[in-house]
Structure formats: C-alpha cells, structure tokens
Design an enzyme around this catalytic site. Structure first.
Site, PDB file in Angstrom:
ATOM      1  N   SER A  10       4.440  -3.037   0.806  1.00  0.00           N
ATOM      2  CA  SER A  10       4.202  -1.838  -0.001  1.00  0.00           C
ATOM      3  C   SER A  10       3.487  -0.800   0.845  1.00  0.00           C
ATOM      4  O   SER A  10       2.376  -1.041   1.343  1.00  0.00           O
ATOM      5  CB  SER A  10       3.325  -2.177  -1.206  1.00  0.00           C
ATOM      6  OG  SER A  10       2.798  -0.978  -1.752  1.00  0.00           O
ATOM      7  N   HIS A  38       8.794  -1.406  -0.113  1.00  0.00           N
ATOM      8  CA  HIS A  38       8.380  -1.174  -1.504  1.00  0.00           C
ATOM      9  C   HIS A  38       7.598   0.138  -1.585  1.00  0.00           C
ATOM     10  O   HIS A  38       6.587   0.320  -0.906  1.00  0.00           O
ATOM     11  CB  HIS A  38       7.507  -2.351  -1.950  1.00  0.00           C
ATOM     12  CG  HIS A  38       7.095  -2.317  -3.375  1.00  0.00           C
ATOM     13  ND1 HIS A  38       7.869  -2.827  -4.400  1.00  0.00           N
ATOM     14  CD2 HIS A  38       5.965  -1.857  -3.974  1.00  0.00           C
ATOM     15  CE1 HIS A  38       7.235  -2.680  -5.559  1.00  0.00           C
ATOM     16  NE2 HIS A  38       6.062  -2.085  -5.329  1.00  0.00           N
ATOM     17  N   ASP A  40       5.658   2.728  -4.085  1.00  0.00           N
ATOM     18  CA  ASP A  40       5.000   2.832  -5.387  1.00  0.00           C
ATOM     19  C   ASP A  40       4.899   4.297  -5.804  1.00  0.00           C
ATOM     20  O   ASP A  40       4.123   5.061  -5.232  1.00  0.00           O
ATOM     21  CB  ASP A  40       3.605   2.201  -5.313  1.00  0.00           C
ATOM     22  CG  ASP A  40       3.679   0.697  -5.165  1.00  0.00           C
ATOM     23  OD1 ASP A  40       4.254   0.055  -6.060  1.00  0.00           O
ATOM     24  OD2 ASP A  40       3.184   0.171  -4.150  1.00  0.00           O
ATOM     25  N   MET A  42       3.698   6.763  -8.550  1.00  0.00           N
ATOM     26  CA  MET A  42       2.750   6.811  -9.683  1.00  0.00           C
ATOM     27  C   MET A  42       2.559   8.261 -10.110  1.00  0.00           C
ATOM     28  O   MET A  42       2.432   9.144  -9.250  1.00  0.00           O
ATOM     29  CB  MET A  42       1.402   6.235  -9.268  1.00  0.00           C
ATOM     30  CG  MET A  42       1.473   4.833  -8.697  1.00  0.00           C
ATOM     31  SD  MET A  42      -0.178   4.183  -8.407  1.00  0.00           S
ATOM     32  CE  MET A  42       0.214   2.681  -7.497  1.00  0.00           C
ATOM     33  N   HIS A  71       9.362   1.398  -6.992  1.00  0.00           N
ATOM     34  CA  HIS A  71       8.658   0.883  -8.173  1.00  0.00           C
ATOM     35  C   HIS A  71       8.053   2.084  -8.891  1.00  0.00           C
ATOM     36  O   HIS A  71       7.062   2.648  -8.432  1.00  0.00           O
ATOM     37  CB  HIS A  71       7.586  -0.108  -7.704  1.00  0.00           C
ATOM     38  CG  HIS A  71       6.724  -0.647  -8.799  1.00  0.00           C
ATOM     39  ND1 HIS A  71       5.527  -1.290  -8.552  1.00  0.00           N
ATOM     40  CD2 HIS A  71       6.875  -0.658 -10.145  1.00  0.00           C
ATOM     41  CE1 HIS A  71       4.975  -1.661  -9.694  1.00  0.00           C
ATOM     42  NE2 HIS A  71       5.772  -1.281 -10.673  1.00  0.00           N
ATOM     43  N   MET A  73       6.027   3.726 -11.520  1.00  0.00           N
ATOM     44  CA  MET A  73       4.960   3.583 -12.521  1.00  0.00           C
ATOM     45  C   MET A  73       4.745   4.958 -13.127  1.00  0.00           C
ATOM     46  O   MET A  73       3.761   5.653 -12.850  1.00  0.00           O
ATOM     47  CB  MET A  73       3.691   3.034 -11.845  1.00  0.00           C
ATOM     48  CG  MET A  73       3.822   1.556 -11.492  1.00  0.00           C
ATOM     49  SD  MET A  73       2.667   1.023 -10.223  1.00  0.00           S
ATOM     50  CE  MET A  73       3.607   1.500  -8.769  1.00  0.00           C
ATOM     51  N   MET A 142       4.330  -8.069 -12.596  1.00  0.00           N
ATOM     52  CA  MET A 142       3.084  -7.537 -12.025  1.00  0.00           C
ATOM     53  C   MET A 142       2.001  -8.610 -12.084  1.00  0.00           C
ATOM     54  O   MET A 142       1.731  -9.176 -13.141  1.00  0.00           O
ATOM     55  CB  MET A 142       2.609  -6.308 -12.801  1.00  0.00           C
ATOM     56  CG  MET A 142       3.456  -5.059 -12.610  1.00  0.00           C
ATOM     57  SD  MET A 142       3.658  -4.520 -10.894  1.00  0.00           S
ATOM     58  CE  MET A 142       1.957  -4.257 -10.394  1.00  0.00           C
ATOM     59  N   GLY A 147      -1.411   0.331 -10.521  1.00  0.00           N
ATOM     60  CA  GLY A 147      -2.190   1.535 -10.260  1.00  0.00           C
ATOM     61  C   GLY A 147      -2.833   1.580  -8.880  1.00  0.00           C
ATOM     62  O   GLY A 147      -2.932   2.652  -8.294  1.00  0.00           O
ATOM     63  N   GLY A 149      -3.693  -0.616  -4.959  1.00  0.00           N
ATOM     64  CA  GLY A 149      -3.549  -1.740  -4.049  1.00  0.00           C
ATOM     65  C   GLY A 149      -4.874  -2.471  -3.900  1.00  0.00           C
ATOM     66  O   GLY A 149      -5.926  -2.001  -4.357  1.00  0.00           O
ATOM     67  N   ASP A 180       4.387  -8.665  -7.643  1.00  0.00           N
ATOM     68  CA  ASP A 180       3.712  -7.505  -7.039  1.00  0.00           C
ATOM     69  C   ASP A 180       2.245  -7.485  -7.455  1.00  0.00           C
ATOM     70  O   ASP A 180       1.932  -7.334  -8.635  1.00  0.00           O
ATOM     71  CB  ASP A 180       4.429  -6.226  -7.513  1.00  0.00           C
ATOM     72  CG  ASP A 180       3.864  -4.960  -6.889  1.00  0.00           C
ATOM     73  OD1 ASP A 180       3.010  -5.047  -5.993  1.00  0.00           O
ATOM     74  OD2 ASP A 180       4.315  -3.873  -7.313  1.00  0.00           O
ATOM     75  N   GLY A 182      -1.695  -8.419  -5.196  1.00  0.00           N
ATOM     76  CA  GLY A 182      -2.591  -9.467  -4.729  1.00  0.00           C
ATOM     77  C   GLY A 182      -1.923 -10.583  -3.957  1.00  0.00           C
ATOM     78  O   GLY A 182      -2.483 -11.676  -3.824  1.00  0.00           O
TER      79      GLY A 182
HETATM   80  C1  DX5 Z   1       0.071  -1.689  -7.564  1.00  0.00           C
HETATM   81  C2  DX5 Z   1       1.341  -1.572  -6.772  1.00  0.00           C
HETATM   82  C3  DX5 Z   1       1.494  -2.571  -5.709  1.00  0.00           C
HETATM   83  C4  DX5 Z   1       0.424  -2.511  -4.620  1.00  0.00           C
HETATM   84  C5  DX5 Z   1       0.219  -3.901  -4.157  1.00  0.00           C
HETATM   85  O1  DX5 Z   1       0.189  -0.940  -8.712  1.00  0.00           O
HETATM   86  O2  DX5 Z   1       2.462  -1.703  -7.623  1.00  0.00           O
HETATM   87  O3  DX5 Z   1       2.779  -2.500  -5.120  1.00  0.00           O
HETATM   88  O4  DX5 Z   1       0.773  -1.727  -3.532  1.00  0.00           O
HETATM   89  O5  DX5 Z   1      -0.843  -3.893  -3.260  1.00  0.00           O
HETATM   90  P1  DX5 Z   1      -1.555  -5.262  -2.844  1.00  0.00           P
HETATM   91  O6  DX5 Z   1      -0.514  -6.100  -2.199  1.00  0.00           O
HETATM   92  O7  DX5 Z   1      -2.610  -4.804  -1.914  1.00  0.00           O
HETATM   93  O8  DX5 Z   1      -2.085  -5.885  -4.102  1.00  0.00           O
HETATM   94 ZN    ZN Z   2       4.441  -1.870  -6.650  1.00  0.00          ZN
END
Ligand code: DX5
Ligand code: ZN
Length: 229
Positions: A10, A38, A40, A42, A71, A73, A142, A147, A149, A180, A182
């Site tokens: 990501s 990936h 994100d 938002m 992705h 959001m 999820m 929201g 990382g 997706d 952690g």
């Molecule tokens: C969070 C995103 C994830 C994020 C994951 O809302 O959708 O894609 O980048 O980041 P990590 O891998 O650090 O949890």
């Molecule tokens: Zn994501």
C-alpha cells in the site's frame, strides 16, 4: 488456492513526493516484485482522512505495469468508482457500507474492464452481504478501521476470512480473498492460515529499509504458513 500468495504494497505508507520511485522499488523482477500496487483513495467523509484521487491514479497507471488495486474509501462510489476502472485499474474495490446499489456497481466496474472488489469494515458482518458478493471478484476484509496506515491488526476478522474461504472452496463464491490492515511479519501467518489469497501491507513494506525484500519475505512467510496448515 493453487496460486502463490499475492502481496499488494500500500503506497499510503510511501513518500508521496516520490510515488513513482516508491512503486519502482517493488516493481523489479523476481520475488521482490509486488503482485498488485494497493492505492488507498480516501475522501475525508467516508473516512476521516484525505489522500489522493483519480488524476494521481491516472499518472501512476502510466508509470508502472504492476496491476493496480484501488481501494476506494469514499462516499457515493456508485458515481466515482467506474472512473478508476475506465482509467485502467486492475481491481477496483468499494465499501459495501457506502455503495447504494452494489450489484449494479459491480456490473459497471466489470463493463469498464476491471475486477470488482467489495470491502467490509471490521464491524460489518459478512453474512449480510453474501448475495451481493456473488457479483464480485474480490472480497477485501478490513483488519483495521479504514482511514490510516500503521494500526494494529484485529484478529477477530479472521472468522470472516475463514467463512469466505470455505464458501469459495465449496464453489458457493468465486471471490479472491484479500486482507488489509496491520499485516506484517508477525500477523501474516495467521491470516494465511485462515485462507487469505492477497495481503495488503503498507508500513511493513514502505517502513522497511528494502521494500522489495519486504515483499519477498512476506510472500515467503504466507506460503510457508499455508503449506504447514
Ligand atoms: C487503511 C488502508 C490500508 C493501509 C494499510 O485504511 O486501507 O491499505 O495502508 O496500512 P498498514 O499495512 O500499515 O496497516
Ligand atoms: Zn487499503
């Protein structure tokens, strides 16, 4: 699950001033190459954070041949998501909590040439959306609240992964199961054992000194956990 585990770095955790180079760092040949990138998106409404949108994705698509996994959001994905498919994204994922007509939206995404992905937040039950999922190619579970990382993995979502894996293996669904949030060296094995096909990793890849090596290590851990299971 005949294929190798897929790893999708990501770019949320990458340096936004150097996105092209950051993608190139995981786009080499061999085991250090990402399977998907990936992205994100938002909107500051569906989630309390704002990142990037279609113009940036269009530029990124020109900069790499690694398949792009968008992705979204965002609110009203029915209106905005098909543009990402038309731009050439490989997979476009929308949130079931935001979509007005997710079945029609999946058809529109596929008609525009993309795989259609449906994402569910940690608190959203899978069972409520099984009929809708029959129209989708990807299920994005999820494992953090969307929201940001760098959050901690929520292990209880693995029950949804196990359920989805079972439905796919018995022919009731045809989705690829993606997770997706952690995902890192400590958590990827339990996710792999639960039946995940594709692993998003932001901070675990872009927080590493060598992002390509991190991709290779994550894929190897997932493959090993799957074999042992
Ligand atoms: C969070 C995103 C994830 C994020 C994951 O809302 O959708 O894609 O980048 O980041 P990590 O891998 O650090 O949890
Ligand atoms: Zn994501």
């Amino acid at each position: 699950m005949a294929h190798q585990p897929l790893i999708a770095p990501s770019i949320l955790s990458a340096d936004f001033a150097r996105l092209g180079e950051e993608i190139a760092a995981v786009a080499g040949e061999g085991e250090t190459r990402a399977d998907w990138i990936h992205v994100d998106v938002m909107d500051g409404h569906f989630v309390p954070n704002l990142t990037l949108g279609l113009p940036v994705v269009q530029s990124l698509l020109k900069s790499t041949d690694v398949p792009m996994d968008c992705h979204l959001m965002i609110e009203d994905p029915d209106r905005w998501a098909p543009g990402y498919a038309e731009a050439g994204a490989h997979n476009v994922t929308v949130h079931v909590e935001a979509a007005h007509d997710p079945v029609m939206l999946a058809k529109n995404l596929r008609a525009a040439g993309a795989k259609a992905g449906l994402s569910i937040k940690p608190g959203t039950p899978l069972e409520d959306h099984l009929d809708t999922l029959k129209h989708y190619d990807t299920l994005l579970v999820m494992s953090v609240e969307p929201g940001f990382g760098g959050q901690s993995f929520i292990p209880s979502v693995l029950d949804k992964v196990r359920t989805a894996r079972g439905l796919v293996d018995t022919g009731h669904l045809t989705v690829l199961v993606e997770i997706d949030g952690g995902i890192n060296a400590d958590t990827i094995e339990q996710a792999a054992e639960a039946g995940v096909d594709c692993f998003v990793a932001g901070s675990a890849v872009y927080g590493a000194a060598d992002p390509g090596a991190a991709v290779a290590a994550l894929r190897a851990s997932a493959a090993k956990a799957r074999e042992a299971h």
